[in-house]
Design a protein around this motif. Structure first.
Motif, short mmCIF file in Angstrom:
data_model
loop_
_atom_site.label_atom_id
_atom_site.label_comp_id
_atom_site.label_asym_id
_atom_site.label_seq_id
_atom_site.Cartn_x
_atom_site.Cartn_y
_atom_site.Cartn_z
N ASN A 155 0.80 -1.23 0.00
CA ASN A 155 0.00 0.00 0.00
C ASN A 155 0.83 1.28 0.00
O ASN A 155 0.29 2.37 -0.10
N ILE A 156 2.16 1.14 0.14
CA ILE A 156 3.02 2.32 0.08
C ILE A 156 3.25 2.71 -1.38
O ILE A 156 3.53 1.86 -2.22
N GLU A 157 3.16 4.00 -1.66
CA GLU A 157 3.35 4.46 -3.04
C GLU A 157 4.82 4.32 -3.46
O GLU A 157 5.73 4.59 -2.68
N THR A 158 5.02 3.89 -4.69
CA THR A 158 6.35 3.81 -5.28
C THR A 158 6.37 4.59 -6.59
O THR A 158 5.36 4.69 -7.28
N ALA A 159 7.55 5.11 -6.92
CA ALA A 159 7.72 5.88 -8.16
C ALA A 159 9.00 5.45 -8.85
O ALA A 159 10.07 5.39 -8.21
N PHE A 160 8.90 5.16 -10.12
CA PHE A 160 10.05 4.76 -10.92
C PHE A 160 10.65 6.00 -11.57
O PHE A 160 9.95 6.78 -12.22
N ILE A 161 11.96 6.19 -11.39
CA ILE A 161 12.65 7.34 -11.98
C ILE A 161 13.10 6.93 -13.38
O ILE A 161 13.92 6.02 -13.53
N ILE A 162 12.60 7.61 -14.37
CA ILE A 162 12.85 7.18 -15.74
C ILE A 162 14.16 7.74 -16.29
O ILE A 162 14.69 8.74 -15.81
N THR A 163 14.67 7.09 -17.32
CA THR A 163 15.81 7.57 -18.09
C THR A 163 15.38 7.66 -19.55
O THR A 163 14.24 7.34 -19.90
N LYS A 164 16.31 8.08 -20.41
CA LYS A 164 15.96 8.25 -21.82
C LYS A 164 15.62 6.93 -22.50
O LYS A 164 15.02 6.92 -23.58
N LYS A 165 15.99 5.80 -21.88
CA LYS A 165 15.67 4.49 -22.45
C LYS A 165 14.26 4.02 -22.11
O LYS A 165 13.81 2.98 -22.59
N PHE A 166 13.55 4.80 -21.30
CA PHE A 166 12.24 4.38 -20.83
C PHE A 166 11.25 4.25 -21.99
O PHE A 166 11.17 5.12 -22.86
N ASP A 167 10.49 3.18 -21.98
CA ASP A 167 9.45 2.94 -22.98
C ASP A 167 8.13 3.50 -22.46
O ASP A 167 7.47 2.87 -21.63
N TRP A 168 7.75 4.66 -22.93
CA TRP A 168 6.55 5.32 -22.43
C TRP A 168 5.29 4.50 -22.73
O TRP A 168 4.30 4.61 -22.00
N SER A 169 5.32 3.69 -23.75
CA SER A 169 4.15 2.88 -24.07
C SER A 169 3.92 1.77 -23.05
O SER A 169 2.86 1.13 -23.04
N SER A 170 4.93 1.53 -22.16
CA SER A 170 4.80 0.48 -21.14
C SER A 170 4.13 0.99 -19.87
O SER A 170 3.92 0.22 -18.94
N LEU A 171 3.80 2.27 -19.81
CA LEU A 171 3.18 2.82 -18.61
C LEU A 171 1.91 2.04 -18.25
O LEU A 171 1.05 1.81 -19.10
N GLY A 172 1.80 1.68 -16.98
CA GLY A 172 0.63 0.95 -16.52
C GLY A 172 0.75 -0.55 -16.60
O GLY A 172 -0.10 -1.27 -16.07
N ILE A 173 1.83 -1.05 -17.21
CA ILE A 173 2.02 -2.50 -17.35
C ILE A 173 2.62 -3.09 -16.08
O ILE A 173 2.24 -4.18 -15.65
N HIS A 174 3.57 -2.38 -15.49
CA HIS A 174 4.32 -2.91 -14.34
C HIS A 174 3.62 -2.57 -13.02
O HIS A 174 3.23 -1.42 -12.80
N ALA A 175 3.52 -3.55 -12.15
CA ALA A 175 2.82 -3.37 -10.89
C ALA A 175 3.72 -2.81 -9.79
O ALA A 175 3.22 -2.48 -8.71
N TYR A 176 5.03 -2.68 -10.03
CA TYR A 176 5.92 -2.28 -8.95
C TYR A 176 6.02 -0.77 -8.78
O TYR A 176 6.67 -0.30 -7.84
N TYR A 177 5.40 0.01 -9.65
CA TYR A 177 5.38 1.46 -9.41
C TYR A 177 3.98 2.02 -9.64
O TYR A 177 3.21 1.54 -10.45
#
Length: 238
Positions: free
Chosen positions: A155-177
């Protein structure tokens, strides 16, 4: 007026040395809603508030933080090269900072750093026992560390810090952030649209306080991370 929370980057680091009580207390004084800080680990498993993986820049010592016991770490004067000789600033334990934040009721943005990758056990112990101030969350460049947070405290909020390699189309796919953090150069309509579509909030760092978007931010924005919380507050309240 908007009420997007303002996190002071390593405290009010434009006034005082980063990641010190002086910087944290000043941040609260000038109106920050939260503190962004960095979490490393000592050789004997004590979680400490320090940005760099090594001590060279701020202590003038050519050693990794994780090579030193906590009692050694707190002996070093911290500061830039010509100031540390006269400095009284020391590396702090995260527990001391957490106690202060809870007493002051100020949110924490806790960035999990690379030294924790080899001592996840200490992070798990922290997660099992800690109490965070409201509005706090964990962030990291390392997805595996955020996965650990979710494993112990889903229940604790997590945030992934992105880099230029980040695939923006993958947003919402991963449950860890639950959110992402990005440099302000990504404050562009196409990236904000990805966040909006995925229902993922975004915090921007590198904010100076003179950005035009501060007065009327996109609905996906959930936080600003800045060295200048007083300037961002002024712009936010304009």
């Amino acid at each position: 007026m908007n009420d997007i929370p303002i996190f002071a980057h390593r405290g009010a680091s434009s006034f005082h040395l980063e990641n010190t009580f002086s910087a944290f207390k000043k941040a609260k004084e000038i109106g920050a809603d939260g503190i962004e800080l960095d979490l490393q680990i000592s050789k004997d498993g004590v979680l400490v508030v320090f940005h760099d993986i090594d001590l060279k820049r701020l202590a003038g010592v050519n050693k990794l933080v994780a090579e030193c016991d906590y009692e050694e770490l707190i002996r070093y004067n911290l500061g830039t090269r010509f100031k540390r000789m006269f400095s009284r600033e020391r590396i702090m334990s995260f527990q001391d900072v957490l106690n202060w934040a809870n007493s002051e009721n100020i949110a924490l943005n806790i960035e999990l750093k690379e030294s924790l990758l080899t001592n996840v056990h200490a992070l798990k112990n922290l997660l099992k026992s800690m109490k965070l101030p409201p509005g706090s969350h964990f962030s990291s460049f390392h997805g595996t560390l955020l996965e650990t947070v979710k494993e112990i405290q889903p229940n604790i909020e997590t945030a992934f810090i992105i880099t230029k390699k980040f695939d923006w189309s993958s947003l919402g796919i991963h449950a860890y952030y639950d959110a992402i953090h990005a440099h302000k150069r990504y404050y562009k309509s196409r990236y904000l649209k990805y966040c909006e579509t995925a229902n993922i909030g975004i915090r921007f760092y590198g904010i100076q306080g003179n950005e035009s978007f501060l007065e009327n931010p996109h609905s996906a924005v959930i936080g600003w991370i800045t060295d200048f919380p007083h300037k961002v507050r002024k712009a936010r309240n304009r």
